[in-house]
Design an enzyme around this catalytic site. Structure first.
Site, PDB file in Angstrom:
ATOM      1  N   ASP A  78      -6.699   0.971  -7.806  1.00 57.73           N
ATOM      2  CA  ASP A  78      -5.339   1.371  -7.457  1.00 57.73           C
ATOM      3  C   ASP A  78      -5.410   1.823  -6.007  1.00 57.73           C
ATOM      4  O   ASP A  78      -5.900   2.917  -5.720  1.00 57.73           O
ATOM      5  CB  ASP A  78      -4.870   2.510  -8.357  1.00 57.73           C
ATOM      6  CG  ASP A  78      -3.463   2.990  -8.025  1.00 57.73           C
ATOM      7  OD1 ASP A  78      -2.881   2.498  -7.041  1.00 57.73           O
ATOM      8  OD2 ASP A  78      -2.951   3.872  -8.743  1.00 57.73           O
ATOM      9  N   SER A 156       2.266  -9.383   7.442  1.00 55.60           N
ATOM     10  CA  SER A 156       3.326 -10.352   7.178  1.00 55.60           C
ATOM     11  C   SER A 156       4.040 -10.622   8.494  1.00 55.60           C
ATOM     12  O   SER A 156       4.037  -9.777   9.406  1.00 55.60           O
ATOM     13  CB  SER A 156       4.329  -9.786   6.162  1.00 55.60           C
ATOM     14  OG  SER A 156       5.519 -10.562   6.112  1.00 55.60           O
ATOM     15  N   TYR A 169       9.935  -2.762   3.021  1.00 56.86           N
ATOM     16  CA  TYR A 169       8.792  -3.678   3.071  1.00 56.86           C
ATOM     17  C   TYR A 169       8.431  -3.976   4.524  1.00 56.86           C
ATOM     18  O   TYR A 169       7.260  -3.930   4.909  1.00 56.86           O
ATOM     19  CB  TYR A 169       9.130  -4.965   2.328  1.00 56.86           C
ATOM     20  CG  TYR A 169       8.042  -6.012   2.386  1.00 56.86           C
ATOM     21  CD1 TYR A 169       6.876  -5.870   1.636  1.00 56.86           C
ATOM     22  CD2 TYR A 169       8.168  -7.141   3.192  1.00 56.86           C
ATOM     23  CE1 TYR A 169       5.868  -6.832   1.686  1.00 56.86           C
ATOM     24  CE2 TYR A 169       7.165  -8.099   3.255  1.00 56.86           C
ATOM     25  CZ  TYR A 169       6.023  -7.939   2.499  1.00 56.86           C
ATOM     26  OH  TYR A 169       5.025  -8.883   2.569  1.00 56.86           O
ATOM     27  N   LYS A 173       4.946  -3.134   6.690  1.00 59.54           N
ATOM     28  CA  LYS A 173       4.135  -4.144   7.363  1.00 59.54           C
ATOM     29  C   LYS A 173       4.093  -3.928   8.875  1.00 59.54           C
ATOM     30  O   LYS A 173       3.071  -4.210   9.520  1.00 59.54           O
ATOM     31  CB  LYS A 173       4.652  -5.551   7.026  1.00 59.54           C
ATOM     32  CG  LYS A 173       4.483  -5.916   5.552  1.00 59.54           C
ATOM     33  CD  LYS A 173       3.018  -5.859   5.113  1.00 59.54           C
ATOM     34  CE  LYS A 173       2.826  -6.348   3.681  1.00 59.54           C
ATOM     35  NZ  LYS A 173       1.398  -6.334   3.272  1.00 59.54           N
TER      36      LYS A 173
END
Length: 290
Positions: A78, A156, A169, A173
């Site tokens: 995790d 990304s 998100y 990134k």
């Protein structure tokens, strides 16, 4: 021989630095039970590396290790839990010094920010950003002491280009890219490389229901895996997948904002994470929320 004649003689060019060999090297990869991580594990195993697969699901990690073969091992990790991440790296170190850590684990729930729950925001930041920071810190200590190693952070394209519908998100990134750039400078004197890989839309469960921008195509996870392996063999800080996306990004950045926005609209990049197929993403969104 005159001095003029000597100057006209062809000069010997420096030889190309040979690619780094990963055979027999321990490579730990998070989020490697599926998608990009699994493809990356397979590429490294095929290249002769000792691969250690980490996934949140014990059953998924074990099955992935069997699929990859080559003596790969799979363990639960995790990345949002420091003790779990440390235990994962300890297990990997038991096989030998971890030469490469690929921080690949990540989630991408999509929604307007006003509709995103606090729990979802925390989870994205904990896994996508804090997990990368934790893993890098833990691995860098041992790598720095040995004077060599490589951390590859899978970011990304959205870590360079913020997109509506995936604000948190994108923030995570962007954080990974900025953190990696800082760490590349911090760890370079210790002989440790830090790199980022920036894929566009990838045909995995995480990218379900998301269309590539106009003029682009969805990448295969194997293409990203090839980029990760290539980056380890010949280190460089930033690698885009596909490669031409880098030229589009940096080329468009030479224009004023209004022109960049017009280009983004023409390519439908500004709606890439809002005009999604919700039905196609439903299963992934359910799993990511758990």
């Amino acid at each position: 021989m005159t001095r003029a004649t000597a100057l006209r003689l062809p000069q010997r060019l420096p030889s190309r630095t040979p690619d780094r060999d990963v055979r027999g090297k321990v490579v730990a990869i998070t989020g490697a039970g599926r998608g990009i991580g699994l493809a990356t594990a397979s590429r490294f195993a095929d290249a002769g590396a000792i691969v250690v697969i980490g996934d949140l699901d014990d059953d998924v990690a074990a099955k992935a290790a069997m699929q990859v073969g080559g003596g790969a091992e799979g363990y639960v990790v995790d990345v949002a839990d420091r003790e779990s991440f440390a235990a994962f790296l300890d297990r990997a170190e038991a096989l030998g010094p971890v030469e490469v850590l690929v921080n690949n684990a990540g989630i991408m729930p999509l929604s307007p920010l006003v509709d995103q729950s606090d729990a979802s925001i925390d989870k994205v930041l904990d896994i996508n950003l804090r997990g990368v920071i934790t893993g890098t810190q833990l691995a860098a200590r041992a790598m720095s002491a040995r004077g060599h190693g490589h951390v590859v952070n899978v970011a990304s394209a959205v870590g360079r280009i913020g997109m509506a519908g995936g604000a948190v998100y994108s923030a995570s990134k962007f954080g990974v890219v900025g953190f990696s750039e800082a760490m590349a400078g911090e760890l370079r004197p210790a002989g440790v490389d830090v790199s980022v890989v920036l894929p566009t839309v990838v045909a995995t469960e995480l990218g379900a229901g998301v269309s590539a921008t106009r003029g682009m195509r969805a990448c295969k996870p194997e293409e990203v895996a090839d980029a990760v392996l290539s980056t380890v063999r010949r280190p460089q800080f930033e690698t885009w997948v596909p490669g031409y996306a880098k030229g589009i990004f940096y080329g468009s950045n030479t224009f004023p904002r209004r022109i960049r926005d017009a280009i983004s609209h023409a390519m439908k990049a500004d709606s890439s994470l809002t005009a999604i197929d919700a039905e196609a993403r439903a299963e992934y969104e359910r799993r990511a929320s758990r």
